[in-house]
Motif scaffolding. Structure first.
Motif, short mmCIF file in Angstrom:
data_model
loop_
_atom_site.label_atom_id
_atom_site.label_comp_id
_atom_site.label_asym_id
_atom_site.label_seq_id
_atom_site.Cartn_x
_atom_site.Cartn_y
_atom_site.Cartn_z
N PRO A 12 -30.71 -19.31 55.04
CA PRO A 12 -29.70 -18.35 55.37
C PRO A 12 -28.26 -18.39 55.01
N GLN A 13 -27.91 -19.84 54.95
CA GLN A 13 -26.76 -20.15 54.05
C GLN A 13 -26.60 -19.85 52.61
N VAL A 14 -27.60 -20.18 52.03
CA VAL A 14 -27.82 -19.76 50.46
C VAL A 14 -27.67 -18.22 50.40
N GLN A 15 -28.47 -17.55 51.25
CA GLN A 15 -28.08 -15.84 51.18
C GLN A 15 -26.77 -15.79 51.25
N LEU A 16 -26.13 -16.14 52.34
CA LEU A 16 -24.50 -15.95 52.68
C LEU A 16 -23.77 -16.08 51.38
N LEU A 17 -24.17 -17.48 50.62
CA LEU A 17 -23.25 -17.79 49.52
C LEU A 17 -23.54 -16.66 48.31
N VAL A 18 -24.83 -16.34 48.26
CA VAL A 18 -25.15 -15.38 47.06
C VAL A 18 -24.24 -14.07 47.38
N ASN A 19 -24.40 -13.65 48.57
CA ASN A 19 -24.00 -12.39 48.81
C ASN A 19 -22.25 -12.47 48.94
N HIS A 20 -21.61 -13.38 49.22
CA HIS A 20 -20.11 -13.61 49.32
C HIS A 20 -19.70 -13.65 47.76
N PHE A 21 -20.40 -14.52 47.00
CA PHE A 21 -20.24 -14.59 45.68
C PHE A 21 -20.09 -13.16 45.08
N TYR A 22 -21.25 -12.51 45.03
CA TYR A 22 -21.39 -11.27 44.32
C TYR A 22 -20.63 -10.06 44.92
N GLY A 41 -26.77 -6.78 30.43
CA GLY A 41 -28.44 -7.26 30.62
C GLY A 41 -29.24 -6.53 31.58
N HIS A 42 -29.72 -7.01 32.67
CA HIS A 42 -30.72 -6.20 33.40
C HIS A 42 -30.07 -5.29 34.33
N GLY A 43 -28.94 -5.16 34.56
CA GLY A 43 -28.12 -4.36 35.54
C GLY A 43 -28.05 -5.47 36.74
N LEU A 44 -27.50 -4.69 37.66
CA LEU A 44 -27.10 -5.31 39.07
C LEU A 44 -28.31 -5.49 40.20
N ALA A 45 -29.21 -4.83 40.08
CA ALA A 45 -30.33 -4.73 41.03
C ALA A 45 -31.00 -5.86 41.31
N HIS A 46 -31.28 -6.73 40.27
CA HIS A 46 -31.95 -7.86 40.39
C HIS A 46 -31.07 -9.26 40.58
N VAL A 47 -29.95 -9.03 40.66
CA VAL A 47 -28.82 -10.14 40.46
C VAL A 47 -28.97 -11.09 41.93
N ARG A 48 -28.78 -10.37 43.05
CA ARG A 48 -28.66 -11.23 44.35
C ARG A 48 -30.06 -11.70 44.55
N PRO A 49 -31.02 -11.06 44.62
CA PRO A 49 -32.33 -11.57 44.89
C PRO A 49 -32.95 -13.01 43.89
N GLN A 51 -30.45 -14.68 42.07
CA GLN A 51 -29.74 -15.97 42.23
C GLN A 51 -30.18 -16.76 43.52
N PHE A 52 -30.43 -15.92 44.56
CA PHE A 52 -31.05 -16.77 45.73
C PHE A 52 -32.26 -17.44 45.39
N ASN A 53 -33.27 -16.73 44.73
CA ASN A 53 -34.38 -17.64 44.30
C ASN A 53 -34.02 -18.74 43.54
N PHE A 54 -33.32 -18.84 42.42
CA PHE A 54 -32.72 -19.64 41.50
C PHE A 54 -31.98 -20.81 42.59
N LEU A 55 -31.02 -20.54 43.27
CA LEU A 55 -30.33 -21.51 44.12
C LEU A 55 -31.02 -22.36 45.03
N CYS A 56 -32.18 -21.67 45.69
CA CYS A 56 -32.96 -22.41 46.79
C CYS A 56 -33.59 -23.44 45.96
N GLY A 57 -34.11 -23.34 45.03
CA GLY A 57 -34.64 -24.59 44.13
C GLY A 57 -33.56 -25.52 43.83
N PHE A 58 -32.79 -25.19 43.17
CA PHE A 58 -31.36 -25.77 42.67
C PHE A 58 -30.97 -26.67 43.79
#
Length: 100
Positions: A12-22, A41-49, A51-58
């Motif tokens: 949940p905090q990762v999602q808040l971080l991603v949403n706040h950043f974007y 690039g690919h546009g904006l629709a995919h960015v938040r999900p 980024q969340f997917n990446f940062l969870c693993g990171f």
């Protein structure tokens, strides 16, 4: 040692971080460079999900991005868009990231 993702409050905090950043990137003038790169690039629709997917693993959690794409290589992730030195090293995104 506890994984970073757990120390910051989990997914949940990762999602808040991603949403706040974007939210900042999409509204502040300093985010214009990053917005333009996403538009090229690919546009904006995919960015938040993604980024969340990446940062969870990171951060040591579930590696959603790797599960979906088979890697977590930043060069490969960004291969579809030109990132110039002045874009990657510029202060705009760092200023945005540091905002509260």
């Amino acid at each position: 040692m506890e994984p970073m993702i757990d120390r910051i409050g989990g997914e949940p905090q990762v999602q808040l971080l991603v949403n706040h950043f974007y939210d900042l990137i999409e509204t502040l003038p300093q985010g214009a460079v990053i917005m333009a790169m996403h538009q090229r690039g690919h546009g904006l629709a995919h960015v938040r999900p993604e980024q969340f997917n990446f940062l969870c693993g990171f951060f040591g959690g579930r590696r959603y991005y790797h599960e979906l794409h088979g890697h977590m290589n930043l060069r490969e992730i960004h291969a579809h868009v030109e990132i110039r030195k002045q874009d990657a090293g510029g202060r705009s995104w760092r200023r945005s990231a540091g905002r509260r």
